[in-house]
Scaffold this motif. Structure first.
Motif, PDB file in Angstrom:
ATOM      1  N   TYR A   1      52.806  56.552  33.814  1.00  0.00           N
ATOM      2  CA  TYR A   1      51.751  57.502  34.150  1.00  0.00           C
ATOM      3  C   TYR A   1      51.167  57.220  35.532  1.00  0.00           C
ATOM      4  N   LEU A   2      50.924  55.944  35.840  1.00  0.00           N
ATOM      5  CA  LEU A   2      50.258  55.600  37.091  1.00  0.00           C
ATOM      6  C   LEU A   2      51.170  55.755  38.310  1.00  0.00           C
ATOM      7  N   PHE A   3      52.452  55.492  38.136  1.00  0.00           N
ATOM      8  CA  PHE A   3      53.310  55.381  39.315  1.00  0.00           C
ATOM      9  C   PHE A   3      54.360  56.484  39.456  1.00  0.00           C
ATOM     10  N   TYR A   4      54.732  57.122  38.335  1.00  0.00           N
ATOM     11  CA  TYR A   4      55.896  57.992  38.440  1.00  0.00           C
ATOM     12  C   TYR A   4      55.727  59.399  37.886  1.00  0.00           C
ATOM     13  N   SER A   5      54.814  59.607  36.957  1.00  0.00           N
ATOM     14  CA  SER A   5      54.826  60.861  36.211  1.00  0.00           C
ATOM     15  C   SER A   5      53.647  61.758  36.558  1.00  0.00           C
ATOM     16  N   SER A   6      53.913  63.052  36.466  1.00  0.00           N
ATOM     17  CA  SER A   6      52.839  64.027  36.624  1.00  0.00           C
ATOM     18  C   SER A   6      52.288  64.456  35.264  1.00  0.00           C
ATOM     19  N   LYS A   7      52.891  63.961  34.193  1.00  0.00           N
ATOM     20  CA  LYS A   7      52.421  64.292  32.846  1.00  0.00           C
ATOM     21  C   LYS A   7      51.177  63.474  32.508  1.00  0.00           C
ATOM     22  N   GLY A   8      50.446  63.923  31.480  1.00  0.00           N
ATOM     23  CA  GLY A   8      49.302  63.165  31.001  1.00  0.00           C
ATOM     24  C   GLY A   8      49.735  61.898  30.286  1.00  0.00           C
TER      25      GLY A   8
ATOM     26  N   TRP B   1      48.817  60.528  27.427  1.00  0.00           N
ATOM     27  CA  TRP B   1      49.100  60.599  25.996  1.00  0.00           C
ATOM     28  C   TRP B   1      50.384  61.366  25.705  1.00  0.00           C
ATOM     29  N   ALA B   2      50.764  62.274  26.581  1.00  0.00           N
ATOM     30  CA  ALA B   2      52.060  62.939  26.415  1.00  0.00           C
ATOM     31  C   ALA B   2      53.190  61.926  26.602  1.00  0.00           C
ATOM     32  N   ILE B   3      53.035  61.042  27.582  1.00  0.00           N
ATOM     33  CA  ILE B   3      54.036  59.999  27.810  1.00  0.00           C
ATOM     34  C   ILE B   3      54.068  59.032  26.625  1.00  0.00           C
ATOM     35  N   VAL B   4      52.893  58.643  26.146  1.00  0.00           N
ATOM     36  CA  VAL B   4      52.811  57.724  25.005  1.00  0.00           C
ATOM     37  C   VAL B   4      53.459  58.333  23.772  1.00  0.00           C
ATOM     38  N   GLY B   5      53.217  59.627  23.546  1.00  0.00           N
ATOM     39  CA  GLY B   5      53.800  60.280  22.372  1.00  0.00           C
ATOM     40  C   GLY B   5      55.319  60.257  22.403  1.00  0.00           C
ATOM     41  N   ALA B   6      55.887  60.600  23.550  1.00  0.00           N
ATOM     42  CA  ALA B   6      57.350  60.586  23.675  1.00  0.00           C
ATOM     43  C   ALA B   6      57.898  59.170  23.537  1.00  0.00           C
ATOM     44  N   SER B   7      57.198  58.201  24.133  1.00  0.00           N
ATOM     45  CA  SER B   7      57.642  56.813  24.050  1.00  0.00           C
ATOM     46  C   SER B   7      57.526  56.273  22.636  1.00  0.00           C
ATOM     47  N   ALA B   8      56.492  56.701  21.912  1.00  0.00           N
ATOM     48  CA  ALA B   8      56.309  56.238  20.533  1.00  0.00           C
ATOM     49  C   ALA B   8      57.467  56.698  19.649  1.00  0.00           C
ATOM     50  N   ILE B   9      57.898  57.932  19.819  1.00  0.00           N
ATOM     51  CA  ILE B   9      59.030  58.433  19.037  1.00  0.00           C
ATOM     52  C   ILE B   9      60.283  57.636  19.369  1.00  0.00           C
ATOM     53  N   LYS B  10      60.519  57.424  20.654  1.00  0.00           N
ATOM     54  CA  LYS B  10      61.703  56.677  21.094  1.00  0.00           C
ATOM     55  C   LYS B  10      61.699  55.265  20.521  1.00  0.00           C
ATOM     56  N   ASN B  11      60.571  54.562  20.643  1.00  0.00           N
ATOM     57  CA  ASN B  11      60.514  53.182  20.176  1.00  0.00           C
ATOM     58  C   ASN B  11      60.539  53.077  18.656  1.00  0.00           C
TER      59      ASN B  11
END
Length: 221
Positions: free
Chosen positions: A141-148, A150-160
């Motif tokens: 979120y801080l360095f690479y993404s334009s997404k919010g 929690w959107a990143i966390v949600g996708a990562s949570a499913i993956k992990n």
């Protein structure tokens, strides 16, 4: 070599510092850095859609098991830096070095000088995957993404969550195969020489008449 019930004791950290200074530990850590680099060249394991499992966590967990938490912090910094030099992708981000250090440190808290069980392996992988979700998501979120965030966390949570049982099974298989070998090489205490499904209570050993001599089982608080 002592075993410890928890890492919350001075004796535990004295052992961690002492083991960090051993040439045998440093040599094994260097071998695991090389293993992480080599594993980076292997094709990742496809799971579903774009989710793939890489192999570096296996070497990190082994190094944490043998070297302990102090060694884990140094190993994590070196391994992440060397890994980036060998496989550069974009600009170097020290935030991910921090998450690598924390992940190896967490493995060490679960495995170092402990009786390794299947449950302990699963819990260690669960905690490190949660770190990947929230801290890794923060780095993205801080360095690479334009997404919010929690959107990143949600996708990562499913993956992990999908990767968790597979990664835990791989660690169980690896530890089951290598714990006896590492013990014979003098890298692990005798009581940690085999993987158990769960922690065997002392009364069960006494009932079966197989309890080890008292001086051979040293637990430190």
């Amino acid at each position: 070599m002592e075993l410890f019930k928890t890492p919350f004791s001075r004796a535990y950290w004295r052992c961690a510092v002492r083991d960090f200074k051993k040439p045998q530990t440093l040599a094994f850590s260097a071998l695991m850095v090389a293993a992480c680099v080599a594993l980076g060249y292997l094709q990742s394991m496809p799971v579903v859609n774009n989710i793939k499992i890489t192999w570096g966590f296996l070497a990190r967990a082994l190094c944490a098991l043998v070297g302990g938490p102090v060694n884990a912090l140094v190993f994590g910094a070196v391994e992440d830096t060397v890994g980036y030099i060998m496989h550069p992708t974009g600009g170097y981000n020290p935030f991910y070095m921090f998450t690598t250090m924390l992940g190896v440190f967490t493995y060490a808290l679960f495995f170092y000088r402990a009786e390794v069980t299947v449950l302990r392996v699963f819990l260690a992988k669960l905690v490190t995957n949660l770190q990947n979700v929230f801290l890794g998501g923060l780095g993205t979120y801080l360095f690479y993404s334009s997404k919010g965030y929690w959107a990143i966390v949600g996708a990562s949570a499913i993956k992990n969550a999908i990767m968790l049982p597979i990664q835990a099974l791989l660690l169980v298989w690896l530890f089951g195969a290598l714990l006896p070998i590492l013990h014979r090489k003098g890298l692990l205490p005798g009581q940690a020489a085999e993987l158990r499904v769960w922690k065997r209570p002392g009364w069960l050993d006494r009932r079966k008449g197989t309890e080890e001599p008292e001086e051979a089982v040293t637990w430190e608080e």
